[in-house]
Design an enzyme around this catalytic site. Structure first.
Site, PDB file in Angstrom:
ATOM      1  N   GLU A  89       0.868  -1.267   0.108  1.00 21.47           N
ATOM      2  CA  GLU A  89      -0.067  -0.067  -0.114  1.00 21.47           C
ATOM      3  C   GLU A  89       0.783   1.313   0.144  1.00 21.47           C
ATOM      4  O   GLU A  89       0.371   2.417  -0.527  1.00 21.47           O
ATOM      5  CB  GLU A  89      -1.101  -0.045   1.429  1.00 21.47           C
ATOM      6  CG  GLU A  89      -1.977  -1.038   1.193  1.00 21.47           C
ATOM      7  CD  GLU A  89      -2.962  -0.796   0.166  1.00 21.47           C
ATOM      8  OE1 GLU A  89      -3.004   0.271  -0.515  1.00 21.47           O
ATOM      9  OE2 GLU A  89      -3.636  -1.797  -0.251  1.00 21.47           O
ATOM     10  N   SER A 106     -52.009 -30.676  32.347  1.00 21.97           N
ATOM     11  CA  SER A 106     -51.629 -31.033  33.936  1.00 21.97           C
ATOM     12  C   SER A 106     -50.681 -30.360  34.500  1.00 21.97           C
ATOM     13  O   SER A 106     -50.197 -30.695  35.786  1.00 21.97           O
ATOM     14  CB  SER A 106     -51.948 -32.404  33.744  1.00 21.97           C
ATOM     15  OG  SER A 106     -53.118 -33.249  33.889  1.00 21.97           O
TER      16      SER A 106
END
Length: 776
Positions: A95, A465
């Site tokens: 770069e 239940s």
């Protein structure tokens, strides 16, 4: 003559110098004017010293392991020391080779690039230093214009004056985009290679350094060949500037690109993470949550969550096999997508042994079908689909999307799988630490990608239940004992709207039973008699004590579970039994800190006394009986102290089991979203209990082998009553079955029957024995 000639030359030279000075002044003035013009709207770097990129909010489990994250940008911020020299050298080499020496710009390269662009007629491009790239990423757009380029230069000069090269590189390393929603080299190392940046090898560092130029074009996921070429270009650049030797370069270039892609961290407990996200947004707002990198320390446990995921999926799979193949398959060709390029969201999650996911059929013959999922290939044989009672060619077509369980994987990306079915059946599971209320595991459905509706917290389903413990708790707390007796016999209750005739699941009657046995076997008629004797409003009062906020209508059938509850509240309520009557409110978050570690919130358990220690221990012993000799006897063989209650609703639309060990309470629900029948005899004991058992096998510890604390000594007597009508203070009479199906269609949750509506009296089988009479 010579003197005149010399004088003329001198005068010409002076004029030339004057002209050059004038031209230089004009150029300088023009340049200064341009600088002033462009600097007028150039962003100021201001407090860049304190700049912090958008960071992930991260969620941790109870051992500090990441279980989720969310942010606008996926980024983990690193320090200069987190980036190894090999990565630094790779980035600088490709770069900005002169990064250590320039002042932010390379003037002659800019002029050369500008000249080329003028000649070619193109926009300004190239010649950007690493500092200029940082300036552009932080403050400017990506448009290619002279105006933006000038601003970029001015900002780069400011940055270089204020920061060291180390600081500039660190800012760049945290800010740069690397594709797939990934920002920064630290996050890139974790995403692409599953490791920390400091552990990168030369070839891996070169690959990351190759991405900033064009993350999409050079993505090793989307375009591995272009990525390889670009990586090798970076390695050559490092060799050219003397950062590596020829041998190192050749070795690095000879290596293939090997990725270990990190999955979405939210995959493990998506329903839990979503629950936490909603809480955080409400408490702190979107900006703080999605941009400022909060650290959220949750109550979840990774091992228990994995066990919960596996148990639910395995239990649903067992149910599907019991009922055979029923659902037609979707085909990718109907959507216009070619089989070869199809990708399913499941493939973004970690693919490993035991997971359930979708695969696409790539070919079918009479003897085999070939499948693809992610990078893996698998083959189904005739024997693998026998349970469907169909042949491969009857069952599958090329392009079909099938649901499979991964049995094994090998390094060459071959897999063994079993064919499964997704009929739409759903399951949910919640596990809570009894001593703290911490939610340790949560499953809100079969597949978060398909449905984000959380059936653990958002769904209200009829409890069957599994509701009965609240009825019996009310009786025990008001003086009843487990050995008191009640008559299980045909009974009719009369009220203003007609007759209510309850039934037992097996349509049989067992005569005189102790409360303990009636509860363990989930007999319906005794439960209704207990509720009627206690008073339905008193039962509702106890339900509220347990922390249940859902609407509970004042109708006698609620004794059999004709009430809609959430799995979370129901499970939390049960945790009071092994805790000697104390309930800790469920919690998801222990602590929240900001990015700098300042504590924003630290939560402590909220405690509530529900019932007395005596009542809690008696009820625990009765719930233990359910596991040892009752409807949940399948769990009795587990060598731990376990207790709980099954639940099944009318027409088998909902199956429940909620139970606990001394340390952990877990609730499981199974059903369809549209409340259709699970099928005949698909009770809580059959559909939900196996999931609970599978989960508890993983979660139980040595302390769960110690039996529950015993209840106080009991005084045997008979639970009986004179003839009595339903309490006159009920606000509304029991309604007929056609009046309100949600309350009339009650069955035994675990031992089910259709309940018609009527009323009758209790009877005492032993009139000479003292009758229990609850305190009013």
């Amino acid at each position: 003559m010579r003197t005149l000639e010399k004088g003329g030359k001198r005068q010409t030279l002076n004029w030339a110098r004057f002209g050059l000075l004038g031209l230089a002044s004009a150029l300088s003035g023009a340049l200064l004017g341009l600088v002033l013009l462009y600097s007028a709207d150039t962003p100021q770097i201001g407090d860049l010293e304190h700049y912090r990129p958008i960071a992930n909010t991260e969620l941790y489990d109870d051992q500090g392991r990441i279980i989720g994250s969310f942010a606008l940008q996926r980024r983990v911020i690193g320090q200069y020391e987190d980036y190894p020299p090999v990565l630094y050298n790779a980035v600088i080499s490709i770069e900005d080779g002169d990064f250590e020496n320039h002042v932010g710009i390379r003037f002659w390269r800019i002029l050369a690039a500008a000249y080329r662009d003028v000649v070619s007629g193109a926009n300004v491009q190239g010649a950007s230093t690493l500092t200029m790239q940082l300036a552009r990423n932080l403050f400017l757009s990506s448009e290619r214009t002279y105006h933006r380029k000038t601003q970029e230069i001015l900002l780069a000069l400011q940055i270089e004056r204020r920061f060291t090269k180390k600081q500039i590189f660190t800012l760049y390393a945290n800010q740069i985009y690397l594709g797939h929603g990934i920002y920064g080299f630290k996050t890139g190392a974790e995403f692409y290679f599953g490791k920390q940046a400091k552990d990168l090898t030369l070839d891996e560092a070169a690959l990351l350094a190759s991405l900033p130029k064009s993350p999409n074009n050079y993505s090793p996921v989307r375009n591995p060949e272009a990525a390889l070429r670009r990586r090798n270009l970076v390695i050559n650049a490092m060799l050219r500037v003397g950062k590596i030797s020829i041998t190192q370069a050749e070795n690095a270039k000879s290596k293939p690109i090997l990725l270990h892609l990190q999955s979405d961290p939210n995959w493990l407990a998506p329903y839990f993470v979503e629950n936490v996200r909603q809480y955080l947004e409400k408490e702190y707002g979107n900006e703080l949550v999605f941009e400022h990198g909060l650290k959220v320390y949750t109550t979840l446990n990774v091992e228990l969550q994995e066990a919960a995921n596996n148990a639910v999926l395995a239990g649903l799979g067992t149910y599907e096999h019991r009922h055979g193949w029923r659902v037609p398959l979707e085909n990718v060709r109907h959507t216009g997508v070619a089989v070869g390029i199809y990708s399913h969201p499941d493939w973004k999650k970690p693919i490993r042994t035991g997971v359930y996911l979708h695969a696409v059929v790539t070919s079918v013959s009479s003897s085999s079908a070939r499948l693809k999922f992610g990078p893996y290939r698998a083959t189904l044989r005739t024997a693998d689909v026998l349970w469907t009672e169909r042949s491969l060619t009857q069952l599958l077509l090329e392009g079909d999307i099938v649901y499979v369980r991964v049995i094994s994987l090998d390094p060459k990306f071959h897999a063994r799988v079993s064919l499964e079915e997704n009929s739409g059946l759903q399951g949910a599971l919640v596990a809570i630490d009894n001593r703290t209320g911490d939610v340790k595991a949560m499953v809100g459905g079969r597949d978060f990608n398909s449905s984000k509706f959380n059936r653990a917290t958002q769904a209200l389903r009829q409890a069957g239940s599994s509701f009965k413990p609240y009825v019996y708790t009310a009786a025990i707390d008001r003086g009843a004992m487990p050995e008191d007796t009640v008559l299980d016999a045909p009974t009719t209750f009369m009220n203003a709207s007609g007759a209510y005739i309850p039934h037992n699941y097996d349509e049989k009657f067992e005569g005189t039973l102790t409360l303990r046995r009636a509860f363990a076997e989930s007999r319906n008629i005794p439960a209704i008699k207990v509720a009627q004797r206690v008073g339905i409003l008193n039962v509702i009062n106890y339900v509220r004590r347990f922390g249940i906020t859902a609407r509970v209508p004042a109708y006698l059938p609620i004794a059999l579970g004709a009430v809609d509850l959430s799995l979370m509240e129901h499970t939390s309520a049960y945790s009071a039994f092994p805790n000697d009557g104390v309930r800790f409110a469920p919690s998801y978050v222990r602590k929240v800190t900001d990015y700098d570690g300042r504590v924003l919130e630290e939560r402590y358990p909220a405690v509530q006394d529900v019932v007395s220690q005596r009542t809690a221990r008696i009820m625990t012993s009765m719930l233990r009986e359910v596991v040892l000799h009752g409807t949940a006897a399948a769990a009795g063989g587990m060598k731990y102290a376990l207790a709980g209650k099954t639940g099944t609703t009318n027409h088998f639309t909902d199956a429940w089991f909620v139970g606990f060990s001394p340390s952990l309470t877990c609730g499981v629900w199974v059903g369809f979203d549209e409340k259709k029948s699970l099928g005949k005899k698909e009770t809580g004991a059959r559909a939900a209990l196996p999931i609970w058992m599978e989960f508890m096998k993983t979660s139980l510890t040595s302390r769960d082998r110690v039996e529950f604390a015993p209840p106080p000594p009991e005084i045997p007597r008979t639970f009986a009553s004179k003839r009595i009508n339903i309490s006159p203070h009920l606000p509304t009479p029991i309604r007929s079955e056609t009046a309100d199906a949600s309350h009339a269609k009650v069955g035994d949750p675990t031992r089910q029957s259709n309940l018609s509506l009527s009323e009758k009296d209790f009877s005492s089988p032993n009139p000479g024995v003292r009758v229990w009479s609850p305190a009013r």
